[in-house]
Design a protein around this motif. Structure first.
Motif, PDB file in Angstrom:
ATOM      1  N   VAL A  37      -3.829  -6.590  -5.456  1.00 19.89           N
ATOM      2  CA  VAL A  37      -4.499  -5.338  -5.839  1.00 19.89           C
ATOM      3  C   VAL A  37      -3.455  -4.250  -6.070  1.00 19.89           C
ATOM      4  O   VAL A  37      -3.434  -3.584  -7.115  1.00 19.89           O
ATOM      5  CB  VAL A  37      -5.489  -4.876  -4.751  1.00 19.89           C
ATOM      6  N   TYR A  38      -2.566  -4.092  -5.109  1.00 21.59           N
ATOM      7  CA  TYR A  38      -1.580  -3.014  -5.180  1.00 21.59           C
ATOM      8  C   TYR A  38      -0.495  -3.302  -6.204  1.00 21.59           C
ATOM      9  O   TYR A  38      -0.006  -2.391  -6.886  1.00 21.59           O
ATOM     10  CB  TYR A  38      -0.981  -2.767  -3.799  1.00 21.59           C
ATOM     11  N   LEU A  39      -0.111  -4.574  -6.347  1.00 24.62           N
ATOM     12  CA  LEU A  39       0.909  -4.927  -7.333  1.00 24.62           C
ATOM     13  C   LEU A  39       0.411  -4.646  -8.748  1.00 24.62           C
ATOM     14  O   LEU A  39       1.155  -4.116  -9.589  1.00 24.62           O
ATOM     15  CB  LEU A  39       1.290  -6.402  -7.190  1.00 24.62           C
ATOM     16  N   LEU A  40      -0.850  -4.969  -9.016  1.00 24.50           N
ATOM     17  CA  LEU A  40      -1.416  -4.700 -10.338  1.00 24.50           C
ATOM     18  C   LEU A  40      -1.664  -3.204 -10.541  1.00 24.50           C
ATOM     19  O   LEU A  40      -1.477  -2.684 -11.652  1.00 24.50           O
ATOM     20  CB  LEU A  40      -2.717  -5.488 -10.519  1.00 24.50           C
ATOM     21  N   ASN A  41      -2.078  -2.511  -9.481  1.00 29.92           N
ATOM     22  CA  ASN A  41      -2.231  -1.056  -9.572  1.00 29.92           C
ATOM     23  C   ASN A  41      -0.911  -0.388  -9.941  1.00 29.92           C
ATOM     24  O   ASN A  41      -0.860   0.539 -10.754  1.00 29.92           O
ATOM     25  CB  ASN A  41      -2.731  -0.484  -8.242  1.00 29.92           C
TER      26      ASN A  41
ATOM     27  N   PRO B  30     -11.476  -8.606  -2.350  1.00 34.72           N
ATOM     28  CA  PRO B  30     -10.391  -7.704  -1.941  1.00 34.72           C
ATOM     29  C   PRO B  30     -10.176  -6.562  -2.923  1.00 34.72           C
ATOM     30  O   PRO B  30      -9.842  -5.442  -2.520  1.00 34.72           O
ATOM     31  CB  PRO B  30      -9.164  -8.626  -1.894  1.00 34.72           C
ATOM     32  N   PHE B  31     -10.385  -6.829  -4.208  1.00 39.29           N
ATOM     33  CA  PHE B  31     -10.236  -5.776  -5.211  1.00 39.29           C
ATOM     34  C   PHE B  31     -11.338  -4.722  -5.037  1.00 39.29           C
ATOM     35  O   PHE B  31     -11.069  -3.515  -5.114  1.00 39.29           O
ATOM     36  CB  PHE B  31     -10.287  -6.377  -6.621  1.00 39.29           C
ATOM     37  N   ILE B  32     -12.546  -5.190  -4.798  1.00 44.21           N
ATOM     38  CA  ILE B  32     -13.643  -4.250  -4.554  1.00 44.21           C
ATOM     39  C   ILE B  32     -13.348  -3.413  -3.315  1.00 44.21           C
ATOM     40  O   ILE B  32     -13.447  -2.178  -3.345  1.00 44.21           O
ATOM     41  CB  ILE B  32     -14.971  -5.017  -4.381  1.00 44.21           C
ATOM     42  N   TYR B  33     -12.960  -4.061  -2.249  1.00 43.29           N
ATOM     43  CA  TYR B  33     -12.726  -3.356  -0.984  1.00 43.29           C
ATOM     44  C   TYR B  33     -11.612  -2.324  -1.121  1.00 43.29           C
ATOM     45  O   TYR B  33     -11.797  -1.144  -0.784  1.00 43.29           O
ATOM     46  CB  TYR B  33     -12.391  -4.347   0.127  1.00 43.29           C
ATOM     47  N   HIS B  34     -10.456  -2.748  -1.602  1.00 42.39           N
ATOM     48  CA  HIS B  34      -9.302  -1.841  -1.651  1.00 42.39           C
ATOM     49  C   HIS B  34      -9.475  -0.735  -2.687  1.00 42.39           C
ATOM     50  O   HIS B  34      -9.084   0.417  -2.439  1.00 42.39           O
ATOM     51  CB  HIS B  34      -8.021  -2.627  -1.927  1.00 42.39           C
TER      52      HIS B  34
ATOM     53  N   HIS C 225       0.830  -1.203   0.000  1.00 42.90           N
ATOM     54  CA  HIS C 225       0.000   0.000   0.000  1.00 42.90           C
ATOM     55  C   HIS C 225       0.865   1.254   0.000  1.00 42.90           C
ATOM     56  O   HIS C 225       0.592   2.217  -0.742  1.00 42.90           O
ATOM     57  CB  HIS C 225      -0.903  -0.022   1.233  1.00 42.90           C
ATOM     58  N   ARG C 226       1.909   1.248   0.807  1.00 42.00           N
ATOM     59  CA  ARG C 226       2.791   2.405   0.904  1.00 42.00           C
ATOM     60  C   ARG C 226       3.484   2.689  -0.429  1.00 42.00           C
ATOM     61  O   ARG C 226       3.567   3.844  -0.875  1.00 42.00           O
ATOM     62  CB  ARG C 226       3.820   2.163   2.017  1.00 42.00           C
ATOM     63  N   ILE C 227       3.978   1.640  -1.065  1.00 45.78           N
ATOM     64  CA  ILE C 227       4.648   1.805  -2.357  1.00 45.78           C
ATOM     65  C   ILE C 227       3.668   2.312  -3.408  1.00 45.78           C
ATOM     66  O   ILE C 227       3.979   3.212  -4.193  1.00 45.78           O
ATOM     67  CB  ILE C 227       5.272   0.469  -2.806  1.00 45.78           C
ATOM     68  N   SER C 228       2.478   1.733  -3.424  1.00 47.07           N
ATOM     69  CA  SER C 228       1.462   2.124  -4.398  1.00 47.07           C
ATOM     70  C   SER C 228       1.049   3.573  -4.224  1.00 47.07           C
ATOM     71  O   SER C 228       0.905   4.317  -5.206  1.00 47.07           O
ATOM     72  CB  SER C 228       0.238   1.209  -4.262  1.00 47.07           C
ATOM     73  N   ASP C 229       0.855   4.003  -2.993  1.00 48.21           N
ATOM     74  CA  ASP C 229       0.484   5.393  -2.725  1.00 48.21           C
ATOM     75  C   ASP C 229       1.537   6.350  -3.253  1.00 48.21           C
ATOM     76  O   ASP C 229       1.221   7.393  -3.843  1.00 48.21           O
ATOM     77  CB  ASP C 229       0.298   5.617  -1.219  1.00 48.21           C
TER      78      ASP C 229
ATOM     79  N   LEU D 116      -8.474 -10.476 -13.189  1.00 53.77           N
ATOM     80  CA  LEU D 116      -9.801 -10.397 -12.563  1.00 53.77           C
ATOM     81  C   LEU D 116     -10.735 -11.467 -13.121  1.00 53.77           C
ATOM     82  O   LEU D 116     -11.501 -12.085 -12.377  1.00 53.77           O
ATOM     83  CB  LEU D 116     -10.405  -9.010 -12.777  1.00 53.77           C
ATOM     84  N   LEU D 117     -10.660 -11.689 -14.429  1.00 54.88           N
ATOM     85  CA  LEU D 117     -11.498 -12.706 -15.058  1.00 54.88           C
ATOM     86  C   LEU D 117     -11.162 -14.101 -14.526  1.00 54.88           C
ATOM     87  O   LEU D 117     -12.065 -14.902 -14.247  1.00 54.88           O
ATOM     88  CB  LEU D 117     -11.313 -12.667 -16.578  1.00 54.88           C
ATOM     89  N   SER D 118      -9.867 -14.374 -14.363  1.00 51.15           N
ATOM     90  CA  SER D 118      -9.462 -15.685 -13.847  1.00 51.15           C
ATOM     91  C   SER D 118      -9.949 -15.896 -12.417  1.00 51.15           C
ATOM     92  O   SER D 118     -10.377 -17.001 -12.058  1.00 51.15           O
ATOM     93  CB  SER D 118      -7.935 -15.836 -13.912  1.00 51.15           C
ATOM     94  N   LEU D 119      -9.924 -14.847 -11.613  1.00 50.74           N
ATOM     95  CA  LEU D 119     -10.424 -14.949 -10.238  1.00 50.74           C
ATOM     96  C   LEU D 119     -11.930 -15.182 -10.233  1.00 50.74           C
ATOM     97  O   LEU D 119     -12.437 -16.029  -9.486  1.00 50.74           O
ATOM     98  CB  LEU D 119     -10.110 -13.669  -9.453  1.00 50.74           C
ATOM     99  N   GLU D 120     -12.634 -14.434 -11.060  1.00 50.53           N
ATOM    100  CA  GLU D 120     -14.092 -14.573 -11.109  1.00 50.53           C
ATOM    101  C   GLU D 120     -14.487 -15.983 -11.550  1.00 50.53           C
ATOM    102  O   GLU D 120     -15.443 -16.560 -11.019  1.00 50.53           O
ATOM    103  CB  GLU D 120     -14.686 -13.535 -12.058  1.00 50.53           C
ATOM    104  N   ASN D 121     -13.750 -16.531 -12.511  1.00 52.31           N
ATOM    105  CA  ASN D 121     -14.039 -17.884 -12.984  1.00 52.31           C
ATOM    106  C   ASN D 121     -13.731 -18.934 -11.919  1.00 52.31           C
ATOM    107  O   ASN D 121     -14.416 -19.960 -11.836  1.00 52.31           O
ATOM    108  CB  ASN D 121     -13.236 -18.184 -14.252  1.00 52.31           C
TER     109      ASN D 121
END
Length: 257
Positions: free
Chosen positions: A210-214, A138-142, A36-40, A125-130
């Motif tokens: 979430v943060y790595l992909l962001n 976690p993606f929705i939340y963050h 989170h810190r790196i992403s910010d 995201l598609l792979s997770l949903e499947n």
């Protein structure tokens, strides 16, 4: 170390288990502290540059638009029943506000091309949903907690940089932001209570993703060379000014003493 009095006081009211004391959203926060810190830092650096160059700002918007769009479509699907509660939080969805911001900068038909990082994010995201739609939580939340928090700071900066305030619709919420964040936490914690420990651990792992992909999205946004030169000149100018002020103050102190 606890004193004897403190120990006696604690014995009167024995604490509940750690699992009961710590909310799952707190576990998510702790698990992603480093990422989170790196992403910010990355987002703030790029989007701050975007305050002086709208191309950088809009390229950031274009990339994150795809993420919010995917998540909001997923929340509406009947089969993704565990995500429905998130979608029922009033005023949370961002697809239309992002589109308003993009139209402001790019017109009615903005570039629809998908970059490498955008494609990687969407495919993940598609792979997770499947696999299991709960893994999207976690993606929705963050992502929504982020835009309800740091996103509000970015909006304020953008409106200061561009006085008409246009182009910041993606970050504007016509609701009580604090209440929305509390609802988001409550829904995430309520969902986690229904899950087994193995799934919870997986959600913590996905929280980091979430943060790595962001970060990959943000790194992909190119900053024009001339903007970097202006920033460099500005930093050098500040450095020289500080040195000059230090020398002047030193001479002044020598005269006084």
């Amino acid at each position: 170390m606890l004193t004897e009095v403190e120990n006696n006081e604690n014995n009167k009211n024995p604490p509940s288990s750690a699992a009961e004391e710590i909310k799952f959203t707190e576990r998510m926060r702790k698990a992603t502290r480093k990422e989170h810190r790196i992403s910010d830092a990355l987002i703030n650096a790029k989007m701050t540059i975007g305050m002086t160059d709208s191309k950088v700002w809009v390229e950031g918007l274009r990339r994150f638009y795809v993420v919010y769009q995917y998540l909001e479509i997923a929340m509406k699907k009947e089969e993704n029943f565990n995500l429905h509660k998130f979608g029922q939080i009033n005023g949370l969805f961002r697809t239309q506000p992002f589109e308003s911001s993009l139209r402001h900068y790019l017109g009615e038909k903005w570039p629809s091309g998908i970059t490498k990082a955008m494609a990687e994010y969407s495919n993940y995201l598609l792979s997770l949903e499947n696999e299991n739609h709960v893994l999207l939580s976690p993606f929705i939340y963050h992502m929504y907690m982020g835009i309800l928090s740091g996103g509000q700071i970015l909006m304020a900066k953008q409106r200061m940089a561009f006085s008409d305030g246009k182009g910041s619709e993606a970050f504007y919420f016509d609701i009580n932001v604090r209440e929305a964040k509390n609802q988001l936490r409550n829904e995430m914690n309520a969902l986690a209570e229904k899950l087994d420990d193995e799934t919870k651990l997986r959600l913590l792992k996905e929280s980091k993703m979430v943060y790595l992909l962001n970060n990959k999205l943000v790194k992909e946004v190119k900053v024009p060379t001339e903007i970097l030169l202006i920033k460099l000149i500005f930093v050098i100018g500040i450095f020289i000014l500080v040195i000059l002020l230090w020398k002047v103050s030193k001479k002044f102190l020598m005269v006084l003493f």
